[in-house]
Design an enzyme around this catalytic site. Structure first.
Site, PDB file in Angstrom:
ATOM      1  N   ASP A 135      48.370  33.430  30.323  1.00 26.73           N
ATOM      2  CA  ASP A 135      48.919  34.645  30.933  1.00 26.73           C
ATOM      3  C   ASP A 135      50.406  34.451  31.175  1.00 26.73           C
ATOM      4  OD1 ASP A 135      48.721  32.854  33.061  1.00 26.73           O
ATOM      5  OD2 ASP A 135      48.265  34.406  34.523  1.00 26.73           O
ATOM      6  N   SER A 165      52.295  36.898  37.554  1.00 25.52           N
ATOM      7  CA  SER A 165      51.162  36.390  36.785  1.00 25.52           C
ATOM      8  C   SER A 165      50.807  37.300  35.612  1.00 25.52           C
ATOM      9  CB  SER A 165      49.973  36.189  37.730  1.00 25.52           C
ATOM     10  OG  SER A 165      48.927  35.496  37.106  1.00 25.52           O
ATOM     11  N   ASP A 188      52.402  33.608  33.565  1.00 18.87           N
ATOM     12  CA  ASP A 188      52.970  32.405  34.193  1.00 18.87           C
ATOM     13  C   ASP A 188      52.194  31.151  33.816  1.00 18.87           C
ATOM     14  OD1 ASP A 188      50.702  33.023  35.717  1.00 18.87           O
ATOM     15  OD2 ASP A 188      51.600  32.328  37.596  1.00 18.87           O
ATOM     16  N   ASP A 192      49.187  30.026  34.255  1.00 17.35           N
ATOM     17  CA  ASP A 192      48.267  29.293  35.126  1.00 17.35           C
ATOM     18  C   ASP A 192      46.809  29.664  34.857  1.00 17.35           C
ATOM     19  OD1 ASP A 192      48.180  31.829  36.263  1.00 17.35           O
ATOM     20  OD2 ASP A 192      48.578  31.152  38.317  1.00 17.35           O
TER      21      ASP A 192
END
Length: 448
Positions: A242, A103, A244, A246
């Protein structure tokens, strides 16, 4: 070495250091493969996506070996956002989905997140069983039943189309200049493509991943670069994702950054006015600002709080039949469209509000006046338990007493990093600062 693998968002740690080793990933894949095999046939599949970290290649190969060893067929998506994995797990009728990502963490970290066949993240019970099987070992498939692996080249485009379908029918972004910061991460191709196809003039930054620059001086945790780009280009709005993709932060045309609380407030109010907000409530975590709760209450809406972690937000949403939730950090979950937090999807909803209302971003991002909030992190070493120290407990009790019912104090251990997070809210900023600092000093002394 601890046997505990799963934190609040899958397994995470420094690459090539326990638990994020290739050996553990292989065994974890085998355990998950065996867990999701409903019978002895070979008609089972797993989709695997990743972000742009260098170590993603290693973990992709190790997980593939583990899954195929138990007879699972592996479909490799390559770099795609985490929500794309949730969506494609469901749409491709896979038994399980895996996202390889840490992440917003630095490039040297990585993680493994699992999604069930419904596209939602796994329950604590499912994770606990996979963890048990990982340690115990599993029976592998016979030679003739070993699984196959293949690349899926159009996964990103399937996800792109799903995103565009969420935008109001007949509406476009013509004439709008948008800065998109992809954090050199998983959405570095997806986000600019979708915005351009919807008609926006796109200024893309953070779109040159090299395996080691993910989240580096860019993205939702460091939005200053995008804010500067908004001002330099005279953009109407900035969207910061960010690593990833999400989570999201929104930047208005003046360069001011708005967090997830302001975005959730806007969406909850709009959806309520449109009769779309199920249950008359927004689900958020204990970290969300008290100002958000007051804002909702003034509109006859409720704030349902959960533990920190978008997985817990989604669990409460599903239990209560709610369709909007998220975190202050920018995870925004809209179960009408997705099974997990989706930063770009949330950004598109904000752009839709700009198009439909004709209001600038600076008006839409300021929905409520936040109560002063202060958050500080204290790093600790493996094996340390600073929250068990008597001096720390005494400092927490004293800080709570100083707030005297006029604020909140929240102390918790991060589920993704070795950090103690100390957060407080109070209208009295001097008291707020003193309360946080006293606890931070106590924790630092306990970890020295």
């Amino acid at each position: 070495m601890s046997d505990k693998l799963f934190g609040t968002d899958g397994v995470r740690g420094r690459a090539n250091t326990w638990p994020m080793t290739a050996d553990l990933a292989l065994r974890l894949g085998a355990a998950a493969g065996r867990y999701f095999r409903r019978d002895g046939s070979t008609a089972h599949r797993v989709v695997i996506g990743k972000d742009t970290r260098l170590s993603g290649y290693m973990f992709e190969n190790a997980l593939t070996a583990g899954f195929t060893s138990t007879g699972m067929n592996v479909l490799l998506l390559g770099p795609v956002p985490t929500p794309a994995v949730g969506m494609l797990t469901q749409s491709m009728r896979a038994d399980v989905g895996v996202m390889i990502s840490a992440s917003h963490n630095p490039h040297h970290d990585n993680g493994i997140k699992f999604f069930g066949p419904d596209g939602f993240k796994l329950s604590d019970e499912a994770q606990a069983e996979i963890e048990r099987m990982t340690h115990a070992g599993v029976e592998v498939a016979q030679a003739q039943n070993i699984g196959r692996a293949k690349r899926i080249d159009d996964g990103r485009f399937r996800y792109n189309e799903r995103l565009k379908m969420s935008f109001p029918e007949g509406k476009r972004l013509d004439g709008m200049k948008v800065v998109i910061d992809c954090a050199n991460g998983a959405a570095y191709r997806t986000a600019p493509e979708v915005l351009w196809e919807l008609g926006a003039e796109v200024i893309a930054i953070g779109v040159t991943p090299d395996g080691q620059n993910i989240n580096q001086n860019c993205g939702s945790t460091q939005p200053e670069t995008a804010a500067q780009a908004v001002l330099e280009h005279g953009a109407d709005v900035g969207i910061c994702l960010d690593g990833d993709a999400d989570r999201v932060m929104i930047i208005d045309e003046t360069g001011k950054v708005a967090d997830g609380d302001q975005l959730m407030a806007l969406m909850a109010a709009r959806w309520a006015d449109q009769g779309r907000l199920k249950g008359g409530a927004l689900v958020a975590t204990v970290m969300s600002n008290l100002g958000l709760e007051r804002y909702l209450d003034a509109r006859g809406l409720r704030l349902e709080r959960t533990a920190v972690g978008d997985r817990y937000v989604v669990e409460r949403m599903r239990e209560g039949g709610f369709n909007l939730g998220g975190e202050q950090s920018g995870h925004i979950v809209m179960t009408d469209y997705a099974t997990t937090g989706d930063g770009l999807l949330a950004g598109l909803q904000f752009l839709a509000a700009m198009v439909e209302t004709g209001q600038p971003a600076s008006q839409l991002v300021h929905q409520f006046e936040p109560v002063p909030q202060l958050l500080k992190n204290v790093r600790f070493s493996a094996g340390q338990k600073p929250l068990d120290a008597e001096d720390v407990k005494a400092a927490i009790a004293q800080a709570e007493a100083s707030l005297n019912g006029n604020g909140r104090l929240l102390i918790r251990k991060s589920g993704t990093e070795p950090l103690i997070r100390v957060m407080a809210e109070s209208e009295d900023e001097a008291t707020l600062s003193a309360a946080v600092e006293s606890v931070v000093q106590a924790v630092e002394h306990a970890t020295a």
